[in-house]
Design an enzyme around this catalytic site. Structure first.
Site: not given
Lengths: 385, 346, 100
Positions: B81, B113, B237
């Site tokens: 990102e 992500c 995550h």
């Protein structure tokens, strides 16, 4: 070598806000011309030593620039070699006269540094270092700091010994009406000054200055035709040597090889030993530089110069007396002018006109002018005729 | 032909900041934050580090682990990102420093992500179709967050690189199956030219993270006919310390299965590297025959699920590794002002 | 001073050749007062590293603790951003060292 110094003059060095480079040069030119007893038209060539006019001021064409300013329709050449631009300008004049092509030469050294912020000037000065050094942000203080630490670790040179260089030079400068800093300082004051690049502190470093110096040199025969009764002062050696641009390419960081090479040759040319030098102007851009110069020039054994300076051996009254002008540290360091100023100072010493800072019976003098962190060295030896 | 992981490498910067020091600057109660985010500290990149340098570090280690010459790499996909350029690929700059040569396909990826885990799926496709033999995938981020925003407590910096290939003798872990659960859900975004991301507050929870992670997980269970009991480890995550623990519980995984992967407790959330570093920490001690269940999450939104099986080759390559736990030593805590300086915010 | 992208491109191979090399510090300095493109980085440390008998390198030292600032410290060459390219320039990457 048969080159005579006919006259020389230094401007005041310092933060000269009101005075432009043109005015600085005009002032020293007219003063020098007067002292030489010569006519403007007798000058055959002009050499201008300067480092930063292009980077800081956008004006590189200084030969023509100053020839016009001084009303001299003569060949004019700008010479550059970082902080030894002045010394190289003198050397160029020596070459010009020795070749027989010119009889007299005007040498000007000039630098205007205070028109810009110190950080910007420091950035411009980095142009004298290698690519690696510039990428790493190695300013001049940083490069000499790296050298200082190497010398300290190899020989035990101390921060006090380095500080003693600044103390001595400030003392000499207090006797020099043209010096930038005429205030006496103490070792303690140097040690307490703000850290610039460890271990070098503010008072270990020469300042940013404005200033100009001028010299008129001629062939011996021309000199005799002008001043029949005075043997004057002669330049008997003018030697240039180079070393690697960056520190990482040097074999030994505790010595400037270019200085050793150039001075050995210079002593030989002049038929003298280091011990014959009465008075010297050396390139103390940083205090450690003077310590290393003492060793490179053969005045003191390796690793012993710091102690000798601390003991006052190179102060007025000692021998050799070093940096009666106050050196770069106290007299100021307008980069392009320094090499020329050094010759003027020795010339005045050998002529016996140095007033309060006169070295008694000075007959033989030496100037030591360095470019970058030692990439170029220019050594001149002068003798009273 | 089944492709798998030949080697991996991670890089975590030396510096850390305590969440309590950030809270102090903004007069927030760090106890409250600790309980709502379940996070203690995060990794901070130096001002002279960026996604390129982070990706390079992890990739060099991955090549060393895989025991592979860089010229054998035929694809380089880098997900982030915080690519340094909007136009000019990170992947080619990194590949050039790695000396990959000229014979490779490269492209930069973005999907919040999960850009790098998607990169894994794409690379598997290239390998299993026979188009290439070996590919490099990297997730790297120097995560930026607006000062005083809640994200400031979790946004961290780190990178993870994986080399994929099909050489049976060299594969340390096979990727047996994948799934992707994707939708258009604007829970967290950053407009072009804007420095810091914006998020939808509580909207980032149930409709975003949980819907997609659970969605991808259940899709994968269905596809493979496997259930949590069939796995030794799970990796999710980690946007904070709470969400991954909650989703693991909901899906039926135990603390024991998840414990190795919870790198968020030590480094915070390094965005594109988060789940891949969780996977690396798990692989660091996994044994042949063990199975790992991993689901990433990227805002915008989507989740990629993976069933991974550890192979024998993992043992012989262990002595070439730098482990996750190695990055927990020699760390240095910095002040909030130094943190702002290194992020160029002051 | 903007850095030419062509110069950066040519320099890359030289940088690549040094990455990963190890050596020892032969001298160092901590710069407190930097020149203008480096003001945001101060204080920073510059070292001269001896990689082998015929090869030395001058660069910044990063990720250091005070105890690493000594002659003889072993260091490794890593990739970091070097000069500030401003908002529009190509980003130069180069060699810095970290203690090992």
């Amino acid at each position: 070598m048969q080159i005579t110094v006919l006259a020389g003059l230094n401007s005041k060095f310092g933060e000269l806000w009101d005075i432009s480079p043109r005015d600085l040069v005009k002032e020293v030119f007219h003063g020098t011309l007067k002292n030489s007893n010569m006519n403007k038209n007798d000058i055959d060539v002009v050499f201008v030593g300067n480092m930063l006019a292009g980077t800081l001021g956008g004006q590189n064409h200084l030969g023509a620039f100053f020839a016009e300013e001084l009303g001299l329709e003569r060949p004019a050449i700008r010479v550059e070699g970082a902080c030894c631009s002045g010394g190289l300008a003198v050397h160029s004049a020596v070459l010009g006269i020795s070749s027989g092509i010119y009889q007299t030469a005007l040498v000007i050294g000039v630098e205007k540094m205070t028109d810009h912020k110190p950080e910007k000037v420091a950035e411009a000065l980095m142009g004298a270092g290698s690519d690696l050094e510039r990428d790493a942000g190695a300013s001049f203080p940083a490069l000499y700091a790296l050298i200082a630490r190497a010398h300290m670790e190899k020989y035990g040179t101390s921060e006090e010994e380095m500080a003693a260089v600044a103390v001595k030079n400030h003392y000499h400068a207090s006797l020099n009406s043209h010096a930038q800093f005429r205030n006496p300082i103490s070792i303690e004051k140097v040690l307490k000054s703000p850290m610039i690049a460890s271990p070098l502190k503010l008072l270990d470093c020469s300042p940013i200055s404005d200033g100009a110096s001028a010299l008129i040199l001629s062939s011996k025969s021309k000199a005799l035709s002008l001043k029949k009764d005075d043997p004057g002062v002669n330049i008997v050696s003018s030697v240039v040597a180079t070393d690697t641009l960056g520190l990482s390419e040097r074999k030994d960081l505790t010595t400037l090889n270019a200085v050793v090479t150039a001075s050995c040759k210079a002593y030989k040319m002049a038929n003298i030993d280091p011990g014959d030098i009465d008075v010297a102007e050396v390139h103390d851009c940083f205090t450690i530089a003077e310590i290393i110069a003492m060793e490179d020039l053969g005045f003191f054994p390796r690793g012993q110069a710091g102690k000798a300076i601390l003991e006052g051996k190179t102060r007025l009254g000692g021998r050799p007396v070093v940096n009666t002008s106050g050196g770069l540290k106290a007299a100021g360091h307008p980069v392009g002018a320094t090499g020329v100023k050094q010759i003027v100072e020795i010339y005045q010493q050998l002529m016996g006109v140095s007033g309060k800072k006169q070295v008694k019976n000075a007959k033989i003098g030496l100037t030591h002018n360095v470019g970058g962190s030692g990439a170029t060295a220019v050594i001149h030896i002068l003798k009273r005729g | 032909m089944q492709a798998g992981i030949l080697g991996y490498g991670i890089y975590i910067p030396k510096y850390r900041i305590n969440i309590s020091d950030i809270a102090l600057a903004w007069n927030k109660n760090s106890q409250d934050l600790a309980s709502s985010l379940r996070i203690k500290e995060k990794s901070v990149a130096s001002a002279d580090e960026d996604t390129v340098t982070l990706a390079y570090e992890a990739s060099s280690l991955a090549l060393k682990h895989a025991g592979m010459k860089p010229s054998l790499i035929e694809s380089c996909l880098i997900g982030s990102e915080s690519h340094p350029y909007a136009v000019n690929p990170t992947s080619t700059i990194v590949a050039e420093f790695l000396d990959v040569g000229r014979n490779y396909v490269a492209v930069d990826l973005e999907f919040a992500c999960k850009a790098a885990t998607t990169g894994l799926i794409l690379t598997l496709g290239l390998i299993e179709s026979g188009r290439i033999k070996n590919g490099l995938v990297v997730g790297a981020d120097v995560a930026q967050a607006k000062p005083h925003d809640i994200l400031e407590y979790t946004a961290a910096s780190a990178s993870a690189a994986y080399i994929l290939g099909s050489d049976e003798k060299e594969v340390i872990a096979k990727i047996l199956a994948t799934s992707s659960f994707t939708s258009d859900t604007p829970d967290f975004w950053r407009r072009d030219g804007v420095k810091f991301p914006t998020h939808g507050g509580r909207f980032t929870g149930e409709p975003s993270y949980f819907t997609h992670v659970e969605g991808a997980a259940r899709m994968l269970f269905q596809k493979t006919k496997l259930s949590p009991d069939d796995f030794d480890y799970c990796v999710f995550h980690m946007p904070n310390g709470k969400f991954p623990r909650e989703v693991a519980k909901r899906l039926g995984f135990t603390d024991k299965q998840q414990q190795h992967s919870l790198v968020v407790d030590h480094i915070g959330n390094p965005y594109s590297a988060s789940s891949l570093i969780g996977l690396a920490a798990t692989l660091d001690t996994a044994r042949p025959g063990e199975r790992i269940f991993m689901v990433s999450y990227g805002s915008g939104a989507g989740s990629d699920g993976f069933v991974i099986q550890v192979e024998k080759a993992i043992l012989k390559k262990r002595d070439r590794q730098t482990f996750f736990k190695d990055y927990l030593k020699n760390t240095k805590y910095i002040t909030y002002t130094d943190y702002l300086k290194s992020g160029g915010k002051i | 001073m903007t850095i030419s992208p062509v110069k950066i491109w040519r320099n890359q191979k030289k940088v690549r050749a040094f990455l990963g090399k190890t050596g020892r510090i032969i001298t160092w300095t901590k710069v407190h007062v930097p020149p203008c493109s480096f003001t945001s980085q101060a204080p920073y440390v510059i070292i001269v590293v001896e990689i082998d008998k015929n090869l030395r390198f001058t660069a910044q030292l990063v990720d250091w603790e005070e105890t690493n600032l000594k002659t003889g410290q072993t260091v490794k060459a890593i990739l970091r951003k070097t000069r500030d390219p401003g908002l529009e320039g190509v980003i130069p990457y180069g060699i810095k060292f970290k203690p090992i």
